[in-house]
Scaffold this active site. Sequence first.
Site, PDB file in Angstrom:
ATOM      1  N   ARG A  51       0.802  -1.126  -0.079  1.00  0.00           N
ATOM      2  CA  ARG A  51       0.012  -0.040   0.046  1.00  0.00           C
ATOM      3  C   ARG A  51       0.918   1.262  -0.133  1.00  0.00           C
ATOM      4  O   ARG A  51       0.641   2.306  -0.886  1.00  0.00           O
ATOM      5  CB  ARG A  51      -0.851  -0.026   1.363  1.00  0.00           C
ATOM      6  CG  ARG A  51      -2.206  -0.605   1.022  1.00  0.00           C
ATOM      7  CD  ARG A  51      -2.500  -1.159   2.499  1.00  0.00           C
ATOM      8  NE  ARG A  51      -1.738  -2.170   2.787  1.00  0.00           N
ATOM      9  CZ  ARG A  51      -1.822  -3.549   2.429  1.00  0.00           C
ATOM     10  NH1 ARG A  51      -2.809  -3.999   1.633  1.00  0.00           N
ATOM     11  NH2 ARG A  51      -0.768  -4.386   2.699  1.00  0.00           N
ATOM     12  N   THR A  52       1.781   1.585   0.920  1.00  0.00           N
ATOM     13  CA  THR A  52       2.359   2.479   1.087  1.00  0.00           C
ATOM     14  C   THR A  52       3.387   3.016  -0.258  1.00  0.00           C
ATOM     15  O   THR A  52       3.085   4.086  -0.730  1.00  0.00           O
ATOM     16  CB  THR A  52       3.406   2.367   2.386  1.00  0.00           C
ATOM     17  OG1 THR A  52       2.572   2.038   3.375  1.00  0.00           O
ATOM     18  CG2 THR A  52       3.904   3.924   2.735  1.00  0.00           C
ATOM     19  N   LYS A  80      25.976  -3.168  -0.301  1.00  0.00           N
ATOM     20  CA  LYS A  80      27.190  -3.047  -0.470  1.00  0.00           C
ATOM     21  C   LYS A  80      27.712  -2.579   0.698  1.00  0.00           C
ATOM     22  O   LYS A  80      29.039  -2.182   0.916  1.00  0.00           O
ATOM     23  CB  LYS A  80      27.718  -2.450  -1.755  1.00  0.00           C
ATOM     24  CG  LYS A  80      27.594  -3.338  -3.031  1.00  0.00           C
ATOM     25  CD  LYS A  80      27.879  -2.626  -4.168  1.00  0.00           C
ATOM     26  CE  LYS A  80      26.787  -2.023  -4.807  1.00  0.00           C
ATOM     27  NZ  LYS A  80      27.075  -1.098  -6.346  1.00  0.00           N
ATOM     28  N   ARG A 101      11.123   3.809   3.459  1.00  0.00           N
ATOM     29  CA  ARG A 101      10.652   2.672   4.540  1.00  0.00           C
ATOM     30  C   ARG A 101      11.936   2.254   5.004  1.00  0.00           C
ATOM     31  O   ARG A 101      12.674   1.886   4.228  1.00  0.00           O
ATOM     32  CB  ARG A 101       9.722   1.847   3.953  1.00  0.00           C
ATOM     33  CG  ARG A 101       9.386   0.994   5.108  1.00  0.00           C
ATOM     34  CD  ARG A 101       8.163  -0.050   4.787  1.00  0.00           C
ATOM     35  NE  ARG A 101       6.961   0.647   5.034  1.00  0.00           N
ATOM     36  CZ  ARG A 101       6.005   0.193   4.917  1.00  0.00           C
ATOM     37  NH1 ARG A 101       5.711  -1.171   4.633  1.00  0.00           N
ATOM     38  NH2 ARG A 101       4.789   0.806   5.164  1.00  0.00           N
ATOM     39  N   HIS A 129       4.505   5.762  11.711  1.00  0.00           N
ATOM     40  CA  HIS A 129       4.209   5.371  10.261  1.00  0.00           C
ATOM     41  C   HIS A 129       3.383   6.520  10.176  1.00  0.00           C
ATOM     42  O   HIS A 129       1.917   6.672   9.935  1.00  0.00           O
ATOM     43  CB  HIS A 129       3.317   4.297  10.190  1.00  0.00           C
ATOM     44  CG  HIS A 129       3.295   3.707   8.691  1.00  0.00           C
ATOM     45  ND1 HIS A 129       3.314   4.773   7.629  1.00  0.00           N
ATOM     46  CD2 HIS A 129       2.973   2.487   8.477  1.00  0.00           C
ATOM     47  CE1 HIS A 129       3.253   4.081   6.549  1.00  0.00           C
ATOM     48  NE2 HIS A 129       2.825   2.716   6.949  1.00  0.00           N
TER      49      HIS A 129
END
Length: 304
Positions: A51-52, A80, A101, A129
């Site tokens: 969703r986000t 890396k 995120r 959030h």
Amino acid sequence: MKHLIDILDLSVEEVERLLELAGRIQDAPADYAERCRRKKLATLFFEPSTRTRLSFEAAMYELGGNVLGFSEAQSSSAAKGESVSDTVRTVGCYADIIAMRHPKEGAPLVASLRSPVPVINAGDGGHNHPTQTLTDLMTIRRELGGFSGLTVGLCGDLKFGRTVHSLLAALSRYPGVRFVLISPEELRLPEYNKKALEASGADWRETESLEEAMPELDVLYMTRVQRERFFNEADYLRLRDSYILTPEKLGAARADMRVLHPLPRVNEISVAVDDDPRAAYFRQVRNGKFVRMALILTLLGLGD
Ligand code: CP
């Protein structure tokens, strides 16, 4: 330049302006279809999302802009050993705004300190959030007309549920909101969140019984037990089905109550609940795109 790392980075008035803009966009999307022409959003997702990430990307496309980014850490130079700070300094050379995120609490805040462009926290570990909270607020306002005086039950994993932490912070600024925190003892709200609730003067209590709380609720905010935050799989398996909302349990709720869930759902809401008019969680998903359109416009200085 402004970032959105914590919902409390926005004043109540700024939240209200964002929700109003989101509503205007929803009512007349064509008016906003070219606002972000030649602008680019970077979605830096070091953790899974449906969703986000996709609502951010859909939001930018609907504003006439473009999107670049990655959906897992392994496909970026983080694999890396590149730091979050160096990643955003780099991406800031290519994009006008970043949604990030990350599984580590505080990573988007660290990113914002070095980023040449606005950074939006799209979820950091079990912490916050804020764009889900804007989605939740828009949904509650559209469904119930406002926030003041509501009794809101939050049920499930209140310990690791970052959407819960941000929503409590946002709603506790409105007068007369009461919270019923429904969880097993091991998944109770963290102490730092309880202290913030106390400081806000909000009325709250804890219970382990969803059935006991149900009749008094205006909003029931169900949450998934956050498997990815557990140290021990056996604990997750023992706690995952602590609460399962069924049509029978919903029978004790008020006719005008609303059920929200940030999704994804696993087992905590029976699919048989989906057709109940009180089930607002897929309408909530739709609202997420409009609040993110409003947020992108506002942070880029392109709002109304
Ligand atoms: N609500 C939410 O954050 O969903 P995703 O994990 O699918 O983005």
